[in-house]
Design an enzyme around this catalytic site. Structure first.
Site, PDB file in Angstrom:
ATOM      1  N   THR A 133       8.668  14.588   2.783  1.00  0.00           N
ATOM      2  CA  THR A 133       8.712  13.929   1.476  1.00  0.00           C
ATOM      3  C   THR A 133       8.017  12.564   1.481  1.00  0.00           C
ATOM      4  OG1 THR A 133      10.800  15.035   1.050  1.00  0.00           O
ATOM      5  CG2 THR A 133      10.326  13.120  -0.316  1.00  0.00           C
TER       6      THR A 133
ATOM      7  N   ALA B 276       1.884  11.954  -2.711  1.00  0.00           N
ATOM      8  CA  ALA B 276       2.829  11.470  -3.724  1.00  0.00           C
ATOM      9  C   ALA B 276       2.339  11.700  -5.153  1.00  0.00           C
ATOM     10  CB  ALA B 276       3.145   9.994  -3.484  1.00  0.00           C
TER      11      ALA B 276
ATOM     12  N   HIS C  33       1.623  17.133  -9.585  1.00  0.00           N
ATOM     13  CA  HIS C  33       0.464  17.980  -9.898  1.00  0.00           C
ATOM     14  C   HIS C  33       0.583  18.595 -11.293  1.00  0.00           C
ATOM     15  CE1 HIS C  33      -1.699  17.962  -6.109  1.00  0.00           C
ATOM     16  NE2 HIS C  33      -0.539  18.017  -5.466  1.00  0.00           N
TER      17      HIS C  33
ATOM     18  N   LYS D 248      -6.484  20.901  -1.010  1.00  0.00           N
ATOM     19  CA  LYS D 248      -7.052  20.385  -2.255  1.00  0.00           C
ATOM     20  C   LYS D 248      -8.105  19.318  -1.978  1.00  0.00           C
ATOM     21  CE  LYS D 248      -3.105  21.395  -5.246  1.00  0.00           C
ATOM     22  NZ  LYS D 248      -1.989  21.675  -4.299  1.00  0.00           N
TER      23      LYS D 248
ATOM     24  N   CYS E  56      10.016 -11.033   0.316  1.00  0.00           N
ATOM     25  CA  CYS E  56       8.724 -10.384   0.578  1.00  0.00           C
ATOM     26  C   CYS E  56       7.711 -10.929  -0.416  1.00  0.00           C
ATOM     27  CB  CYS E  56       8.849  -8.866   0.431  1.00  0.00           C
ATOM     28  SG  CYS E  56       7.271  -8.002   0.327  1.00  0.00           S
TER      29      CYS E  56
ATOM     30  N   CYS F 218       4.337 -10.307  -0.509  1.00  0.00           N
ATOM     31  CA  CYS F 218       3.294  -9.370  -0.953  1.00  0.00           C
ATOM     32  C   CYS F 218       3.793  -8.528  -2.130  1.00  0.00           C
ATOM     33  CB  CYS F 218       2.869  -8.459   0.188  1.00  0.00           C
ATOM     34  SG  CYS F 218       2.169  -9.326   1.592  1.00  0.00           S
TER      35      CYS F 218
END
Lengths: 406, 477
Positions: free
Chosen positions: B42, B47, B50, B250, B402, B404
């Site tokens: 997963t 990610a 589709h 793909k 954090c 970033c």
């Protein structure tokens, strides 16, 4: 809360402290925004000496340098634990801290946001994502500030000053340093650090070597290194294996320009000799413009940025004329890349190869400097007086000085 | 006597099956081998949500992909995760590729996918300014999207906990015994549980788990996909860009991630080990070259954040295998692409078709079931006044840890309250240390917060699994 001031300085490291001090000295109101609980930035974890020889005329440790610089900030408003969310072109700055979200209206701004370390993950070296790979700065923080050891046996990738300093630091704390690897054919740090941090401790330095793979299940178990050719491609058959649980990387610093995204950068702020960026109210100094080799230069640049930002706030300095500084033959780095010819300037130059005796010329100005044993890691400083405003462009170049007698 | 259903495997498929069952049965127990949910197959893939237009018509994949895509709209509201339907282009660059676009149109029609259209060169280059200017045309699918699949798995697991189920980590199934009509499940940590019904959703290991039940499912072989993650600093593409596919996969894509970065990858190479997630020199060169063909100005030197590899559970017939085994256990295996998209439809297939129709078990919806769950908002994305109010109540919400990805101390503490125990838990739950500096600035701070709020020594804190330690000693005792 709403604030109003003349000059805001973002970042309380060596550049920011010097900028705030100097701006205040020029008689304007200053607010210094610092994200940590103390000023000094990375100086706080640099407990070795060698700082301040030029700027304070003393041989200081990082924390001592910080203390000397901080003493001069007594009557300046410093807001600690702040994080700047937004710099707007209408000259407002939005920041957050434990009290809430605040706004500052200012006349000028000095960016002194420093740099971050390039991470090993971005190199890209094949292998699994396992633990045991640290940037030199993080390892230094763990050892010097957090009282924690990042492992037992290490290889260091990169012989820049931080890498060299860490080789000695790890050794002193009983962490065995198996090797320092450097992809270039010469060391990346200052000559004095190669001697004092590696040679004095018998730590092998492998030049023209890099890490080609890392192995391990969950924690690092093995670093594989190889010699590289002139294109930096590994040469088959030269592989060396090091059974270590720690890889410390010192593979470059990247100027931090966020959150300002509307001025010219590449990758640091592109400034002139007055530290003015492409937006006339924003000035920048230190490692957020270009990576310097000495904190002394950073502090001097910070002072200069503070001075011009204050003059700008008072209306004594406007948008300066910009003469382009071109990088000529054998020049790797030139800073700044613009010059306001009405003002004095200091050029910081890195040559792109090793010279026995480099002759550095600034054309068409009649300036020549001779530098013995010029190497890319060590910046060469050239001062220029104000010059003719009709010159559109100057060029800096270096060549080997061949003795006329020889 | 309690009727207990066990789900083996806490990836997106297992967690969504557990959640679907939980709508009917309170005692659903979810067993995950790793230290958090969604940390296997997963976690490491493209990610993508589709569109469902390119699966072989008539396959189980085709049947469940489009349906899954539609189910995500409701799922997103209930589980509160970020989903952006940015669309996807399959781009024909070479002359011989252009006819494939029309083949895809026919395939989409057969699969019942209406939300596709052919985009010609001019419009395509208008929509995607950085793609190869030699591009001729594309098939655009507006319902394709991007999201963080592991967040869905973590939120689904949380939803199970809220509704009376149990979710357990570090539970690796090693032995199964049939006893008095029940399954006795034995785990590596010596714990044992009885279950009346078992659903095997063990991802890469679903064939191995099926064997523990004495059942046969198609053999799973791992196919490695390698990726580059690029920073937010340059907007390369607005939607997912596919090349015209080869037979194997793909192809190598360029796409935005849901938090503003970009992915380039994957390739597809069969590997021997189900634990081989190492990137390779050849593989990275391959995707660099292929990605650059789609988007020529990719700047790996300046924008590369990290590389990673993931494994896909592939089978010979390249289709899902979802059925009841001879033992009576349900095996959900071979969940290769588009497994993420199909996952909610797979969950319904298992519960509504296999359990209720095929096995003939009568299940009744619970009246006290709560479908919606909350998620701590990422404060940087909410309204500033609202954020300011939160800080007034909790100053930790104003302390940036954090830099970033702009994650505050409050968000990290909330993740710990929600079960985070490792650095990866914090990273995948909050995105702290996920950005350009890769934790250079915040790792030491996060380690300290984790130690303080879980009452442990920093030496006991791992990146993820046991053995992934960060620091191992004190400098001065």
């Amino acid at each position: 809360m709403k604030y109003k001031t003349d000059v805001v300085v973002i970042g309380g490291g060596a550049a920011g402290m010097a900028a705030a001090y100097r701006a205040k000295k020029e008689g304007v109101d200053v607010i210094l925004l610092e994200r940590d609980e103390d000023t000094g930035g990375v100086l706080n974890q640099c407990i070795h000496n060698g700082f301040g020889l030029q700027y304070f005329k003393k041989d200081l440790t990082g924390p001592e340098f910080k203390e000397y610089a901080k003493e001069r900030l007594e009557d300046i408003e410093i807001l600690f634990g702040t994080y700047v969310l937004e710099v707007r072109n209408d000259r407002t700055i939005i920041f957050v801290d434990r009290r809430g979200i605040h706004e500052i209206e200012t006349k000028a701004l000095v960016m002194a946001t420093g740099a971050r370390e390039r991470h090993f993950n971005s190199l890209p070296v094949p292998g699994k994502r396992i633990t045991g790979v640290f940037t030199a700065g993080l390892a230094q923080r763990f050892i010097n500030l957090e009282n924690l050891k990042p492992g037992s046996k290490a290889v260091i990738l990169g012989s820049g000053d931080i890498g060299l300093i860490m080789a000695r630091r790890l050794t002193l704390e009983g962490i065995k340093v198996e090797a320092v690897l450097e992809i270039m054919p010469y060391p990346g740090g200052l000559e004095r650090n190669v001697q004092q941090c590696l040679k004095d401790f018998g730590i092998p330095l492998y030049l023209s070597h890099t890490v080609t793979a890392i192995e391990g299940d969950r924690r690092l178990e093995k670093v594989i290194a190889a010699q590289v050719d002139y294109k930096w491609d590994p040469i088959p058959g030269t592989e060396k294996e090091f059974e270590v649980d720690t890889l410390i990387t010192s593979v470059g610093l990247i100027p931090q320009t966020k959150p300002v995204d509307f001025v010219e950068t590449d990758p640091g702020f592109l400034v002139s000799n007055t530290n003015q960026t492409s937006e006339d109210w924003i000035f920048a100094a230190g490692n957020c413009t270009v990576i310097f080799d000495l904190v002394d230069y950073v502090a001097k640049e910070g002072e200069k940025a503070g001075k011009y930002a204050a003059m700008y706030a008072k209306g004594e300095y406007k948008k300066g004329k910009k003469v382009k500084v071109r990088k000529g033959e054998n020049i790797g780095v030139i800073h700044p890349i613009y010059i306001d010819p009405t003002q004095e300037s200091t050029l910081y130059i890195r040559v792109s190869k090793v010279f026995d005796r480099a002759n550095i010329k600034v054309l068409p100005l009649d300036v020549e400097v001779i530098e013995d044993e010029a190497r890319p890691p060590e910046m060469i400083v050239v001062k220029l007086k104000p010059f003719d405003e009709n010159i559109d462009e100057i060029e800096v170049m270096a060549d080997e000085l061949i003795s006329k007698l020889g | 006597m309690i009727f207990l259903i066990a789900v083996i495997g806490g990836g997106i498929v297992g967690t969504l099956i557990a959640r679907e069952l939980n709508k009917y049965v309170e005692d659903v127990w979810l067993f995950e081998a790793k230290t958090n949910f969604g940390m296997g197959v997963t976690k490491s893939n493209s990610a993508i949500l589709h569109g469902g237009y390119d699966d072989p018509p008539g396959s189980l994949r085709a049947q469940l992909c489009y349906k899954g895509n539609q189910l995500y709209t409701q799922l997103q509201k209930e589980l509160n995760f970020d989903l952006k339907r940015v669309g996807s282009h399959v781009v024909a660059i070479e002359d011989e590729e252009t006819k494939y676009i029309y083949e895809l149109v026919k395939k989409a029609e057969k699969n019942g996918v209406k939300e596709v259209r052919v985009v010609e060169k001019l419009e395509l280059l208008e929509m995607e300014k950085n793609i190869n200017p030699k591009a001729k045309r594309s098939l655009f699918c507006e319902i394709a999207g991007i999201f963080d699949p592991w967040i869905v798995a973590m939120q689904a697991a949380k939803s199970v906990r809220i509704n009376g189920g149990r979710t357990l980590i570090k539970k690796r199934l090693v032995e199964v015994e049939k006893k008095n009509g029940k399954f006795l499940l034995r785990f590596q940590d010596k714990s044992e549980y009885f279950a009346d019904l078992v659903i095997n959703a063990a991802g890469l290991f679903a064939d191995d788990v099926a064997k523990l039940f004495g059942d046969e499912v198609p053999e799973i072989f791992p196919v490695k996909g390698e990726y580059f993650l690029l920073s937010k600093d340059f907007q390369y593409v607005n939607s997912t860009i596919f090349p015209v596919p080869t037979g194997i996969s793909k192809g190598c894509l360029v796409l935005p991630t849901v938090d503003g970065g970009f992915l380039v990858g994957p390739n597809a190479n069969r590997v021997l080990s189900k634990y081989d997630t190492a990137t390779t020199r050849e593989g990275l060169n391959e995707i660099r070259e292929k990605g650059t063909k789609l988007v020529p100005n990719l700047n790996f030197r300046r924008h590369l954040v990290k590389t990673f590899a993931g494994l896909r559970p592939e089978t010979e017939k390249k289709d899902f295998h979802i059925d009841v085994g001879k033992s009576g256990a349900i095996h959900v295996s071979g969940i290769r692409s588009p497994g993420l998209t199909a996952a909610p439809a797979i969950a319904k297939y298992v519960v509504e078709y296999l359990i209720q129709e095929k096995i003939g078990m009568n299940l009744y919806k619970r009246e006290n079931y709560i479908p919606e769950i909350e998620k701590t908002p990422h404060l940087i994305h909410i309204d500033r006044n609202e954020w300011n109010d939160i800080i007034q109540k909790d100053p930790d919400a104003g302390e940036m840890i954090c830099h970033c990805n702009k994650v505050t101390k409050k968000e990290i503490i909330d993740a710990i309250k929600n079960g985070a125990r490792t650095l990866d838990d914090i990273k995948f739950m909050t995105r702290a240390s996920f950005g350009e500096c890769q934790g250079g600035f915040c790792t030491a701070k996060i380690l300290k917060i984790l130690a303080e709020y879980t009452g442990r020594d920093p030496r006991e804190i791992n990146q993820n699994e046991d053995g992934s330690w960060i620091v191992n000693a004190k400098v001065r005792i």
